[in-house]
Motif scaffolding. Structure first.
Motif, mmCIF file in Angstrom:
data_model
loop_
_atom_site.group_PDB
_atom_site.id
_atom_site.type_symbol
_atom_site.label_atom_id
_atom_site.label_comp_id
_atom_site.label_asym_id
_atom_site.label_seq_id
_atom_site.Cartn_x
_atom_site.Cartn_y
_atom_site.Cartn_z
ATOM 1 N N ALA A 157 4.499 -33.852 -22.272
ATOM 2 C CA ALA A 157 5.693 -33.263 -22.859
ATOM 3 C C ALA A 157 5.918 -31.865 -22.286
ATOM 4 O O ALA A 157 4.988 -31.207 -21.832
ATOM 5 N N ALA A 158 7.165 -31.453 -22.314
ATOM 6 C CA ALA A 158 7.534 -30.121 -21.857
ATOM 7 C C ALA A 158 8.806 -29.681 -22.568
ATOM 8 O O ALA A 158 9.597 -30.501 -23.030
ATOM 9 N N THR A 159 8.970 -28.366 -22.635
ATOM 10 C CA THR A 159 10.194 -27.768 -23.146
ATOM 11 C C THR A 159 10.857 -27.056 -21.986
ATOM 12 O O THR A 159 10.211 -26.274 -21.290
ATOM 13 N N ILE A 160 12.113 -27.345 -21.759
ATOM 14 C CA ILE A 160 12.862 -26.744 -20.651
ATOM 15 C C ILE A 160 13.902 -25.812 -21.252
ATOM 16 O O ILE A 160 14.673 -26.208 -22.136
ATOM 17 N N LEU B 245 17.459 -25.360 -25.299
ATOM 18 C CA LEU B 245 16.120 -25.875 -25.038
ATOM 19 C C LEU B 245 16.170 -27.394 -25.047
ATOM 20 O O LEU B 245 16.761 -27.990 -25.953
ATOM 21 N N ILE B 246 15.557 -28.013 -24.057
ATOM 22 C CA ILE B 246 15.430 -29.471 -24.016
ATOM 23 C C ILE B 246 13.958 -29.796 -24.182
ATOM 24 O O ILE B 246 13.109 -29.244 -23.485
ATOM 25 N N LYS B 247 13.643 -30.687 -25.097
ATOM 26 C CA LYS B 247 12.273 -31.156 -25.302
ATOM 27 C C LYS B 247 12.189 -32.565 -24.736
ATOM 28 O O LYS B 247 12.983 -33.429 -25.092
ATOM 29 N N ILE B 248 11.226 -32.793 -23.834
ATOM 30 C CA ILE B 248 11.077 -34.091 -23.175
ATOM 31 C C ILE B 248 9.641 -34.565 -23.339
ATOM 32 O O ILE B 248 8.704 -33.791 -23.133
ATOM 33 N N GLN B 249 9.468 -35.829 -23.688
ATOM 34 C CA GLN B 249 8.149 -36.465 -23.671
ATOM 35 C C GLN B 249 8.277 -37.783 -22.924
ATOM 36 O O GLN B 249 9.172 -38.581 -23.200
ATOM 37 N N THR B 250 7.378 -37.994 -21.957
ATOM 38 C CA THR B 250 7.410 -39.208 -21.142
ATOM 39 C C THR B 250 6.250 -40.120 -21.513
ATOM 40 O O THR B 250 5.349 -39.734 -22.259
ATOM 41 N N ASP B 251 6.249 -41.311 -20.921
ATOM 42 C CA ASP B 251 5.170 -42.265 -21.174
ATOM 43 C C ASP B 251 3.926 -42.000 -20.317
ATOM 44 O O ASP B 251 2.949 -42.711 -20.416
#
Length: 141
Positions: A30-33, A72-78
């Motif tokens: 996960a990351a916050t952009i 802010l965009i919060k993204i979590q990948t598989d």
């Protein structure tokens, strides 16, 4: 007044980075952009494009305060791809989609110029047959 000057909402300051990626230490993959000098328009388009990708587990955005021009965009990948790489792919697809939309828009206006300025019904062709009696429409009452 509390509102900042208009140019401060879209002009980057000296040395200011337009995008900052912050890896999340508590959530895996996960990351916050942080995207500066942008608003809901771009944030919602990127979020929607991310959610259409199969590798994404979570994508959301927020504008922390309306007077501060960033989101802010919060993204979590598989885990098969990094959040930064997935964001880059989503932005590339979004640019392609917008370029296609622009081309279609320009093509339609080009056809309108070629066809001439034929008088059209103000509410579209579907409404042309169902005119109100006496040549009036609902706005004339």
């Amino acid at each position: 007044m509390n509102a900042p000057n208009r140019y401060e909402l879209f002009v980057l300051d000296e040395g200011e980075k337009p995008v900052e990626i912050i890896e999340d230490t508590k959530i895996p993959n996960a990351a916050t952009i942080r995207v500066v000098k942008q608003d809901h328009t771009l944030g919602n388009m990127i979020r929607a494009q991310l959610l259409a990708m199969p590798q994404i587990l979570f994508a959301g955005y927020k504008v922390p305060h309306p007077l501060q021009p960033y989101f802010l965009i919060k993204i979590q990948t598989d885990g098969s791809i990094t959040p930064a790489a997935l964001l880059e792919q989503a932005c590339t697809k979004l640019i392609g989609t917008l370029a296609s939309l622009e081309a279609k828009f320009k093509r339609e206006f080009l056809h309108q110029d070629v066809d001439g300025l034929a008088a059209e019904h103000p509410y579209g062709a579907a409404h042309a047959e169902t005119a109100w009696p006496g040549g009036k429409d609902y706005l004339d009452f």
